[in-house]
Design an enzyme around this catalytic site. Sequence first.
Site, mmCIF file in Angstrom:
data_model
loop_
_atom_site.group_PDB
_atom_site.id
_atom_site.type_symbol
_atom_site.label_atom_id
_atom_site.label_comp_id
_atom_site.label_asym_id
_atom_site.label_seq_id
_atom_site.Cartn_x
_atom_site.Cartn_y
_atom_site.Cartn_z
ATOM 1 C CD GLU A 109 -0.294 -10.409 0.114
ATOM 2 O OE1 GLU A 109 -1.196 -9.962 -0.615
ATOM 3 O OE2 GLU A 109 -0.509 -10.979 1.184
ATOM 4 C CG ASP B 273 -3.074 -1.595 5.759
ATOM 5 O OD1 ASP B 273 -2.280 -0.678 6.017
ATOM 6 O OD2 ASP B 273 -4.296 -1.516 5.976
HETATM 7 P P1 IMP Z 1 -4.193 -6.228 5.585
HETATM 8 O O1 IMP Z 1 -4.783 -7.561 5.876
HETATM 9 O O2 IMP Z 1 -4.629 -5.169 6.545
HETATM 10 O O3 IMP Z 1 -2.682 -6.249 5.442
HETATM 11 O O4 IMP Z 1 -4.854 -5.705 4.257
HETATM 12 C C1 IMP Z 1 -4.512 -6.146 3.038
HETATM 13 C C2 IMP Z 1 -5.601 -5.878 2.018
HETATM 14 O O5 IMP Z 1 -6.371 -4.680 2.262
HETATM 15 C C3 IMP Z 1 -4.935 -5.663 0.681
HETATM 16 O O6 IMP Z 1 -4.711 -6.887 0.011
HETATM 17 C C4 IMP Z 1 -5.892 -4.735 -0.037
HETATM 18 O O7 IMP Z 1 -6.891 -5.483 -0.707
HETATM 19 C C5 IMP Z 1 -6.548 -3.935 1.067
HETATM 20 N N1 IMP Z 1 -5.912 -2.594 1.228
HETATM 21 C C6 IMP Z 1 -5.192 -2.165 2.295
HETATM 22 N N2 IMP Z 1 -4.766 -0.899 2.104
HETATM 23 C C7 IMP Z 1 -5.222 -0.514 0.902
HETATM 24 C C8 IMP Z 1 -5.098 0.718 0.129
HETATM 25 O O8 IMP Z 1 -4.468 1.720 0.518
HETATM 26 N N3 IMP Z 1 -5.714 0.719 -1.087
HETATM 27 C C9 IMP Z 1 -6.405 -0.349 -1.575
HETATM 28 N N4 IMP Z 1 -6.543 -1.503 -0.900
HETATM 29 C C10 IMP Z 1 -5.958 -1.590 0.335
#
Ligand code: IMP
Length: 177
Positions: free
Chosen positions: A100, A104
Amino acid sequence: MASPVFPEIERVLFTEEQVAARIREVAGEISAKYRGRDLKLIAVLKGAVFFLTELARAIEIPVKIDFLAISSFGNGAPGMVRIAKDLDDPIQDEDVLLVEDIVDTGFTTRFLLQTLAGRAPRSIGICTLLDRTVRRIVQVPIDFRCFEIPDRFVVGCGLDYKQHYRNLGSIAVLKQN
Ligand code: IMP
Ligand code: MG
């Protein structure tokens, strides 16, 4: 390092050299853990591709690689993702490491983990370049992680802002507007 090339960068969190050194360390841990086994690295297009290639080169055991792509639906609500491009090959009975770019909230990783686990791999682990635990909503078991980061949007090393900055070698915080 605000520059004409990257005007929206506020500050660098990790330099290109720090990122490379840390990836080598984690690659060493992965090599030790999976030695004698048949490891497959799986990454989600496009962000994690940069990390996967650097990690794969630093891993000292044979690895296979495969990719999938996901897209959001339902007005981009968290976790509402589906597979837009599937893996080329089955993963049954294989040792799989999901690579990954960032974990986040954890929704995307959980979706991927559940999807891949349903295909009967021998084992499945998670390796992430960045971990932003302060924003976690659903828990996911992370086996290898390069860096923990603060609650700011970052770019570089594959991570984008509106599809830009993926080719930045460092990990940097964007200016807040
Ligand atoms: P999650 O499902 O909230 O864990 O988000 C994951 C996805 O959100 C990652 O694979 C990224 O594509 C995007 N993402 C989350 N935070 C960032 C960041 O700070 N910069 C760029 N993309 C992010
Ligand atoms: Mg993205």
